[in-house]
Design a protein around this motif. Structure first.
Motif, PDB file in Angstrom:
ATOM      1  N   LEU A 143     -13.466  13.686 -25.161  1.00 11.31           N
ATOM      2  CA  LEU A 143     -13.161  12.521 -24.337  1.00 11.31           C
ATOM      3  C   LEU A 143     -12.128  11.692 -25.092  1.00 11.31           C
ATOM      4  O   LEU A 143     -12.290  11.399 -26.279  1.00 11.31           O
ATOM      5  CB  LEU A 143     -14.423  11.704 -24.075  1.00 11.31           C
ATOM      6  CG  LEU A 143     -15.550  12.455 -23.351  1.00 11.31           C
ATOM      7  CD1 LEU A 143     -16.765  11.560 -23.185  1.00 11.31           C
ATOM      8  CD2 LEU A 143     -15.081  12.974 -22.009  1.00 11.31           C
ATOM      9  N   THR A 170      -9.776   8.232 -25.289  1.00 15.78           N
ATOM     10  CA  THR A 170      -9.620   6.852 -24.838  1.00 15.78           C
ATOM     11  C   THR A 170      -8.440   6.225 -25.566  1.00 15.78           C
ATOM     12  O   THR A 170      -8.028   6.692 -26.625  1.00 15.78           O
ATOM     13  CB  THR A 170     -10.888   6.025 -25.123  1.00 15.78           C
ATOM     14  OG1 THR A 170     -11.135   6.021 -26.533  1.00 15.78           O
ATOM     15  CG2 THR A 170     -12.096   6.601 -24.390  1.00 15.78           C
ATOM     16  N   GLU A 189      -7.137  10.596 -16.193  1.00 12.76           N
ATOM     17  CA  GLU A 189      -7.390   9.589 -15.171  1.00 12.76           C
ATOM     18  C   GLU A 189      -6.134   8.750 -15.025  1.00 12.76           C
ATOM     19  O   GLU A 189      -5.632   8.194 -16.000  1.00 12.76           O
ATOM     20  CB  GLU A 189      -8.567   8.706 -15.582  1.00 12.76           C
ATOM     21  CG  GLU A 189      -8.866   7.625 -14.579  1.00 12.76           C
ATOM     22  CD  GLU A 189      -9.936   6.657 -15.059  1.00 12.76           C
ATOM     23  OE1 GLU A 189     -10.296   5.787 -14.261  1.00 12.76           O
ATOM     24  OE2 GLU A 189     -10.394   6.755 -16.211  1.00 12.76           O
ATOM     25  N   LEU A 234      -9.491   9.087 -20.404  1.00 15.58           N
ATOM     26  CA  LEU A 234     -10.081   8.011 -19.600  1.00 15.58           C
ATOM     27  C   LEU A 234      -9.281   6.723 -19.720  1.00 15.58           C
ATOM     28  O   LEU A 234      -8.892   6.335 -20.827  1.00 15.58           O
ATOM     29  CB  LEU A 234     -11.518   7.752 -20.066  1.00 15.58           C
ATOM     30  CG  LEU A 234     -12.429   8.969 -20.065  1.00 15.58           C
ATOM     31  CD1 LEU A 234     -13.726   8.654 -20.767  1.00 15.58           C
ATOM     32  CD2 LEU A 234     -12.666   9.412 -18.645  1.00 15.58           C
ATOM     33  N   LEU A 290     -18.030   4.954 -20.695  1.00 20.70           N
ATOM     34  CA  LEU A 290     -17.907   6.131 -21.550  1.00 20.70           C
ATOM     35  C   LEU A 290     -19.269   6.760 -21.838  1.00 20.70           C
ATOM     36  O   LEU A 290     -19.423   7.972 -21.762  1.00 20.70           O
ATOM     37  CB  LEU A 290     -17.202   5.760 -22.855  1.00 20.70           C
ATOM     38  CG  LEU A 290     -16.914   6.889 -23.825  1.00 20.70           C
ATOM     39  CD1 LEU A 290     -16.019   7.943 -23.197  1.00 20.70           C
ATOM     40  CD2 LEU A 290     -16.278   6.336 -25.088  1.00 20.70           C
TER      41      LEU A 290
END
Length: 123
Positions: free
Chosen positions: A10, A12, A41, A93, A99
């Motif tokens: 993931l 960020t 995203e 993201l 999250l």
């Protein structure tokens, strides 16, 4: 988790450009010789540094909460990616607000058997 679980990270960061730069740097560090898939995203940016190729799939999902309103779109996109069996997956993201919920969702069936969540990449 199975031995063949797909490593998934993931990602960020403060901006789409920062997240993409972090993914690009991670791919370079790993000496990516196989295939990777990226789910981002947000809307496409013509200045994006992640260019789809035979070894890199780039998918975009509409901006919004990917674990709430965007859950179905993320699930469909993720399922399509998993059918192609890349060697690595990154999910970028736009916000860290949910999250923990997203991580929890990815650790539940069926994804718990398909993905191995690696440490998050914060850019």
């Amino acid at each position: 988790m199975t031995a063949a679980a797909l490593p998934a990270t993931l990602v960020t960061g403060a901006s789409a450009a920062a997240r993409e730069a972090g993914i690009q740097a991670s791919l370079a560090r790993a000496g990516q010789g196989g295939s990777a898939a990226v789910i981002l995203e947000g809307l496409p940016d013509p200045r994006s540094i992640l260019t789809p190729s035979s070894s890199l799939e780039v998918h975009r999902v509409a901006p919004g909460c990917v674990c709430c309103s965007g859950n179905l779109v993320l699930r469909v996109t993720l399922n399509r990616v998993l059918r192609r069996r890349p060697e690595r997956l990154y999910i970028g993201l736009a916000s860290t607000e949910h999250l923990d919920q997203l991580r929890s969702w990815l650790q539940q069936p069926p994804y718990d058997q398909l993905l191995e969540l690696t440490p998050d990449l914060s850019t």
